[in-house]
Motif scaffolding. Sequence first.
Motif, PDB file in Angstrom:
ATOM      1  N   VAL A 245       0.840  -1.201   0.000  1.00  0.00           N
ATOM      2  CA  VAL A 245       0.000   0.000   0.000  1.00  0.00           C
ATOM      3  C   VAL A 245       0.880   1.258   0.000  1.00  0.00           C
ATOM      4  O   VAL A 245       0.513   2.289  -0.570  1.00  0.00           O
ATOM      5  CB  VAL A 245      -0.939  -0.011   1.226  1.00  0.00           C
ATOM      6  CG1 VAL A 245      -1.584   1.357   1.431  1.00  0.00           C
ATOM      7  CG2 VAL A 245      -2.025  -1.064   1.044  1.00  0.00           C
ATOM      8  N   PHE A 246       2.051   1.154   0.559  1.00  0.00           N
ATOM      9  CA  PHE A 246       2.924   2.320   0.673  1.00  0.00           C
ATOM     10  C   PHE A 246       3.799   2.524  -0.568  1.00  0.00           C
ATOM     11  O   PHE A 246       4.671   3.390  -0.566  1.00  0.00           O
ATOM     12  CB  PHE A 246       3.803   2.194   1.924  1.00  0.00           C
ATOM     13  CG  PHE A 246       3.002   2.328   3.201  1.00  0.00           C
ATOM     14  CD1 PHE A 246       2.881   3.564   3.848  1.00  0.00           C
ATOM     15  CD2 PHE A 246       2.347   1.237   3.749  1.00  0.00           C
ATOM     16  CE1 PHE A 246       2.128   3.693   5.011  1.00  0.00           C
ATOM     17  CE2 PHE A 246       1.598   1.356   4.907  1.00  0.00           C
ATOM     18  CZ  PHE A 246       1.475   2.590   5.541  1.00  0.00           C
ATOM     19  N   ARG A 247       3.572   1.730  -1.604  1.00  0.00           N
ATOM     20  CA  ARG A 247       4.353   1.946  -2.826  1.00  0.00           C
ATOM     21  C   ARG A 247       3.553   1.605  -4.091  1.00  0.00           C
ATOM     22  O   ARG A 247       4.135   1.263  -5.122  1.00  0.00           O
ATOM     23  CB  ARG A 247       5.647   1.131  -2.801  1.00  0.00           C
ATOM     24  CG  ARG A 247       5.482  -0.357  -2.606  1.00  0.00           C
ATOM     25  CD  ARG A 247       6.842  -1.050  -2.731  1.00  0.00           C
ATOM     26  NE  ARG A 247       6.715  -2.491  -2.627  1.00  0.00           N
ATOM     27  CZ  ARG A 247       6.697  -3.164  -1.492  1.00  0.00           C
ATOM     28  NH1 ARG A 247       6.807  -2.528  -0.354  1.00  0.00           N
ATOM     29  NH2 ARG A 247       6.568  -4.483  -1.492  1.00  0.00           N
ATOM     30  N   THR A 248       2.252   1.712  -4.005  1.00  0.00           N
ATOM     31  CA  THR A 248       1.458   1.402  -5.201  1.00  0.00           C
ATOM     32  C   THR A 248       1.561   2.496  -6.261  1.00  0.00           C
ATOM     33  O   THR A 248       1.406   2.241  -7.445  1.00  0.00           O
ATOM     34  CB  THR A 248      -0.025   1.199  -4.837  1.00  0.00           C
ATOM     35  OG1 THR A 248      -0.464   2.352  -4.118  1.00  0.00           O
ATOM     36  CG2 THR A 248      -0.230  -0.053  -4.024  1.00  0.00           C
ATOM     37  N   PHE A 249       1.846   3.737  -5.834  1.00  0.00           N
ATOM     38  CA  PHE A 249       2.098   4.810  -6.807  1.00  0.00           C
ATOM     39  C   PHE A 249       3.201   5.727  -6.295  1.00  0.00           C
ATOM     40  O   PHE A 249       4.196   5.945  -6.967  1.00  0.00           O
ATOM     41  CB  PHE A 249       0.818   5.618  -7.058  1.00  0.00           C
ATOM     42  CG  PHE A 249       0.954   6.590  -8.205  1.00  0.00           C
ATOM     43  CD1 PHE A 249       0.854   6.162  -9.522  1.00  0.00           C
ATOM     44  CD2 PHE A 249       1.210   7.939  -7.975  1.00  0.00           C
ATOM     45  CE1 PHE A 249       1.004   7.055 -10.588  1.00  0.00           C
ATOM     46  CE2 PHE A 249       1.355   8.834  -9.031  1.00  0.00           C
ATOM     47  CZ  PHE A 249       1.245   8.386 -10.333  1.00  0.00           C
ATOM     48  N   TYR A 250       3.002   6.228  -5.086  1.00  0.00           N
ATOM     49  CA  TYR A 250       4.054   7.015  -4.436  1.00  0.00           C
ATOM     50  C   TYR A 250       4.845   6.112  -3.504  1.00  0.00           C
ATOM     51  O   TYR A 250       4.297   5.155  -2.941  1.00  0.00           O
ATOM     52  CB  TYR A 250       3.443   8.159  -3.622  1.00  0.00           C
ATOM     53  CG  TYR A 250       2.773   9.236  -4.461  1.00  0.00           C
ATOM     54  CD1 TYR A 250       3.529  10.202  -5.118  1.00  0.00           C
ATOM     55  CD2 TYR A 250       1.398   9.275  -4.580  1.00  0.00           C
ATOM     56  CE1 TYR A 250       2.924  11.195  -5.881  1.00  0.00           C
ATOM     57  CE2 TYR A 250       0.780  10.257  -5.354  1.00  0.00           C
ATOM     58  CZ  TYR A 250       1.539  11.210  -6.002  1.00  0.00           C
ATOM     59  OH  TYR A 250       0.945  12.168  -6.758  1.00  0.00           O
ATOM     60  N   LEU A 251       6.087   6.465  -3.315  1.00  0.00           N
ATOM     61  CA  LEU A 251       6.895   5.765  -2.322  1.00  0.00           C
ATOM     62  C   LEU A 251       6.719   6.503  -1.000  1.00  0.00           C
ATOM     63  O   LEU A 251       7.185   7.635  -0.848  1.00  0.00           O
ATOM     64  CB  LEU A 251       8.360   5.743  -2.743  1.00  0.00           C
ATOM     65  CG  LEU A 251       8.682   4.906  -3.977  1.00  0.00           C
ATOM     66  CD1 LEU A 251      10.136   5.065  -4.388  1.00  0.00           C
ATOM     67  CD2 LEU A 251       8.378   3.438  -3.703  1.00  0.00           C
ATOM     68  N   LEU A 252       6.041   5.885  -0.072  1.00  0.00           N
ATOM     69  CA  LEU A 252       5.726   6.529   1.203  1.00  0.00           C
ATOM     70  C   LEU A 252       6.456   5.825   2.331  1.00  0.00           C
ATOM     71  O   LEU A 252       6.651   4.610   2.302  1.00  0.00           O
ATOM     72  CB  LEU A 252       4.222   6.496   1.457  1.00  0.00           C
ATOM     73  CG  LEU A 252       3.337   7.182   0.394  1.00  0.00           C
ATOM     74  CD1 LEU A 252       1.875   7.001   0.733  1.00  0.00           C
ATOM     75  CD2 LEU A 252       3.699   8.666   0.283  1.00  0.00           C
ATOM     76  N   ARG A 253       6.827   6.635   3.314  1.00  0.00           N
ATOM     77  CA  ARG A 253       7.522   6.090   4.467  1.00  0.00           C
ATOM     78  C   ARG A 253       6.579   5.796   5.629  1.00  0.00           C
ATOM     79  O   ARG A 253       6.899   5.010   6.494  1.00  0.00           O
ATOM     80  CB  ARG A 253       8.585   7.083   4.950  1.00  0.00           C
ATOM     81  CG  ARG A 253       9.685   7.331   3.959  1.00  0.00           C
ATOM     82  CD  ARG A 253      10.716   6.234   4.074  1.00  0.00           C
ATOM     83  NE  ARG A 253      11.716   6.342   3.032  1.00  0.00           N
ATOM     84  CZ  ARG A 253      12.745   5.523   2.922  1.00  0.00           C
ATOM     85  NH1 ARG A 253      12.908   4.558   3.791  1.00  0.00           N
ATOM     86  NH2 ARG A 253      13.612   5.654   1.946  1.00  0.00           N
ATOM     87  N   ARG A 254       5.452   6.482   5.648  1.00  0.00           N
ATOM     88  CA  ARG A 254       4.537   6.324   6.772  1.00  0.00           C
ATOM     89  C   ARG A 254       3.145   6.751   6.350  1.00  0.00           C
ATOM     90  O   ARG A 254       2.967   7.328   5.279  1.00  0.00           O
ATOM     91  CB  ARG A 254       5.016   7.143   7.971  1.00  0.00           C
ATOM     92  CG  ARG A 254       5.226   8.624   7.671  1.00  0.00           C
ATOM     93  CD  ARG A 254       5.241   9.433   8.918  1.00  0.00           C
ATOM     94  NE  ARG A 254       3.956   9.330   9.603  1.00  0.00           N
ATOM     95  CZ  ARG A 254       3.758   9.750  10.853  1.00  0.00           C
ATOM     96  NH1 ARG A 254       4.766  10.264  11.541  1.00  0.00           N
ATOM     97  NH2 ARG A 254       2.572   9.643  11.415  1.00  0.00           N
ATOM     98  N   ALA A 255       2.212   6.497   7.216  1.00  0.00           N
ATOM     99  CA  ALA A 255       0.835   6.921   6.959  1.00  0.00           C
ATOM    100  C   ALA A 255       0.593   8.279   7.611  1.00  0.00           C
ATOM    101  O   ALA A 255       1.092   8.551   8.712  1.00  0.00           O
ATOM    102  CB  ALA A 255      -0.133   5.891   7.523  1.00  0.00           C
ATOM    103  N   GLU A 256      -0.167   9.107   6.919  1.00  0.00           N
ATOM    104  CA  GLU A 256      -0.531  10.410   7.470  1.00  0.00           C
ATOM    105  C   GLU A 256      -1.893  10.809   6.924  1.00  0.00           C
ATOM    106  O   GLU A 256      -2.283  10.380   5.833  1.00  0.00           O
ATOM    107  CB  GLU A 256       0.496  11.478   7.088  1.00  0.00           C
ATOM    108  CG  GLU A 256       1.789  11.409   7.881  1.00  0.00           C
ATOM    109  CD  GLU A 256       2.840  12.351   7.348  1.00  0.00           C
ATOM    110  OE1 GLU A 256       3.075  13.391   7.970  1.00  0.00           O
ATOM    111  OE2 GLU A 256       3.412  12.039   6.284  1.00  0.00           O
ATOM    112  N   GLY A 257      -2.586  11.670   7.673  1.00  0.00           N
ATOM    113  CA  GLY A 257      -3.845  12.239   7.216  1.00  0.00           C
ATOM    114  C   GLY A 257      -3.969  13.634   7.791  1.00  0.00           C
ATOM    115  O   GLY A 257      -2.981  14.359   7.855  1.00  0.00           O
TER     116      GLY A 257
END
Lengths: 745, 262
Positions: B159-171
């Motif tokens: 889920v953290f790399r399906t389009f963007y490379l993300l390091r963590r969850a945020e909202g």
Amino acid sequence: MPTTRLATSNDLPAWAIVIACILAAASLVLLVIEMRRRERGGIGILVTGVLALGALALAVMRPVRIAARESVVGARVVVLADTSRSMALASEAGGSLATDVQRSRTRQKTRDDVVAALSKAAPDARVLELGFADGPPKPLAGETARGQRSDLGSAIRALAAMPEERPSAVVVVSDGRLDDPQEDAPKPVLAELGHTIHAPIHTIATTRNELPDASVRRVANATAAVAHVPLPLRVDIGCSGGLACEKLTVTAKELREDGPPALLASGIADVKDGKASVDLTVTLDRAGVRILEVGIESPTGDAIPENDRRLITLNVARERVRVLHVAGQPTNDVRALRQWLKSDASVDVVAFFILRTPADTPGASQEDLALIPFPVDELFSVHLPSFDAVVLQDFDAQPYGLERHLPALARYVRAGGGLIMVGGPNSFVAGGYAGTPLGEVLPVSLDGAPGATAADTAPFVPAWTEPGRSAPVLGPLRAIVGDELPSMPGANVLGDVRPGGVVLWTHPTRTTKSGAPMPVLAIGDEGDGRSIAMGIDGGWLFEFSELGARTAGRGHGALWDGLLGWLMRDPRFEPAQVDLPEGCIADVPTTLRIRTAGHALKGESVVLDVTRLDKSGTAPVHVEKPLGDGDAPLEIALPPLPMGGYSARLRLGSGPTTRRDFACEAGGDEWADSRPDPERLRALAEATGGTFAFADDVRAIRLPKPTVVSAERHVVPVAPPWTWTLLAATLLGAHWFMRRRGGLS
Amino acid sequence: MRRSYLVVVFMLTVVGMALLIPQPARAFGDAGGFDPRILLTGSQTNAARPSAPGRWSWELVQRTSAPARLRPSQVHASDAAITDGPFLYWSGDASVPALTSAEIAGLRRFFALGGVMLVDDAGVSNEGAPGAFGTSARREIARVLPDSAPITIGADHVVFRTFYLLRRAEGRIAGPKTLEAIVRGGSAQVIFSSHDLGGALARGPTGMWEQPVIPGGDVQRERAIRLAVNVAMYVLCSNYKDDQVHAPFLMRRRALSPHSEP
């Protein structure tokens, strides 16, 4: 047949007659010795002595005259004549098989001459002439040399199991090049054959001459051929009959429909003592029935060039189905197809989805994006042959450089690959495929005119066609959803079905330019390969819809099970099974057997087209027959076909085709080793108590004597017993008188 | 007055002309595109952040090739139409009442087909502690899927790399670095966010962000939007970026990325 002969009295045992004869002979010897010691005369003593001895013997044996009506029953002799293909080879070198002169010198001709000579040599024998090749022996009359095996063992075992009278002797007439017993079979194995039939096996070799011949004697390969997995081949080369062979080039090629045979491997055979072996490794990309041609360069003077090439039919399996899944944009339809592909452990998926177009603004640097370059050049040039199927889903060829690879993709399909184009706003006409080489391998035509309508976005429910209802490819889906299909959000505008294609679903209202209902789902054969056009992007609605909920979403998997299975020629999705029960030998009529497995509608016609893979010379065979109402397999006789690879395409009614590739070899295994083997026949005869001879010495075979059977018998004494006694007494008296007169006591 | 009238006419003309420009069809209709359907339960009539799903679709369409419904639909858990799409967005800021048996049955049918749901807690505290919605939603999901429990999924999940490379969850809330998910058959079918993802996406009719992000900054909002885009891509592509051809490449890029976050 009435006969009359003399014999001794019936009341005398045999031993008494023997003793009487011995005593008479001893007396005669003593008389002769006595006469030799006399200095003069004595002829009268000798004559009367001999007469007296004879009369005494007759008085003991009392001869009788026997008048009888007798018949002679000849021994039952079974002649097993070799009817395998090797008997069509020449008996001696010189000339060509094509000439009539040489044909008259074949081993078969010699065999027939031998069989005729045997009957003449033993006129009393009850000779049963049978031919053996594979399985039980058959009556020899009319049997030509067409058997693809020479299995003497099976023939003898079948003969022993017959409920008829067991033969007194078996005579085998062959060249000795047998499949069973094998060349190096030990004596106990050979003797066992004699025990099986409880009779001696006599053998006659038709020839002792080796032809000058180089050949591919054997091609040994692993038991299972798997696509993309290297397959080792051991090729045994033979050189006999004094032919000069040193180094021969051995090649392995794959016969393909889309072009000349493709060279897969080659090697050099270093021939020593007339034999050589070469190890080759070939890799076959496509699964299914594949035909390999393994051959050598024919050396000068080779009498049988036909056996320099062998055609090996391989049933290539897949370890896993490799699918390239390319999607132009992620949608629910892409999601559904990917999840189905990934859920099947037998499918190896390589996927590339376009997640960003040049018009999109992700608002991030490249390093923050999980995007990798789409390796279109590498995929569609280097790796393309490694895939079993390519799925182009809603993919526009132009922006991603696929256009320049479309010719290669079309060649890939014609060479045996599978292609599925799935609909969407970027597929078919909108994807720029109309008028391209790829468009020519799709089962439907595409409108390439400027401004052509690419899509109809009005919702619709696809309609089943009659072939769609009966085709096994959609059988699993119909088992789940019946006639019901979900409403689709739109359709790609497709043209008429192309030759060889079959429409399974149509649009309920749109028509093609010809006025036919517009295809929505169509399948078709193209060259060695197959392709599918599905002009909708709502396949996912078999999962997520009211219909999907009612059927637990199983319809989507069932649809793709059938489509990918048909593309991979899974027998479950073929409308018929085609096989050749007796194989195919060049220039000999053969038979195709067709089983429809209940898929076909009764009363449909069967259309069979047989074409040569390399499209050379040979006219295609076209046969049309009614299928009939029974469930029995349908057999279609094919005319004699020249040596080569062939493709049989069968169409039941208007449904999809079934394809079966096969090879017709000139001689097959039977011609692979042309050397006669009289020593094997000699060993068989010796091990079973029979005799061995060459064809020019048939009389050397010792056949069993006939049995005499009497139907009526009359015994009459030649004279009354007292007559013999009186005669003996008189002659003894005369002899005594002569002895006294001659001075003997 | 006359000048402002002209400006209004000009603006309306521009908007009208823009509407007349034919748009390329992104699908046959938008049936196959991403639809962040709002899940309604009980007497609920709308999502906690009703503008968030539309903005979610808009961001997805602008940033990626994925088509999406700019006017997402909504469906009640007991409605038969719950199985008409593969995604549900369930958000709230208050405790949800116990699901009825019809709602439970509907959700079970949805999950049985392989559907994915994002449970977004709009009532999360500024420190990331689950609010009443988050707690009650977990309770009710446990009734729907009693054999499955949530697990923590971090940056190593697809889920953290399906389009963007993300390091963590945020909202809207920075909150915990991870998400929670119920994984069934190898796929995350229920994703729990304690970050008020919809709060970061919600945008009013004037174009202003509806909610401030905490601790704050456009960078955090941008990362929240990226997470939403990734969730949408996960729905459409599942574990595509876990494929062998992607994984080593993306791992290497993430290791080299200078934009590393804790």
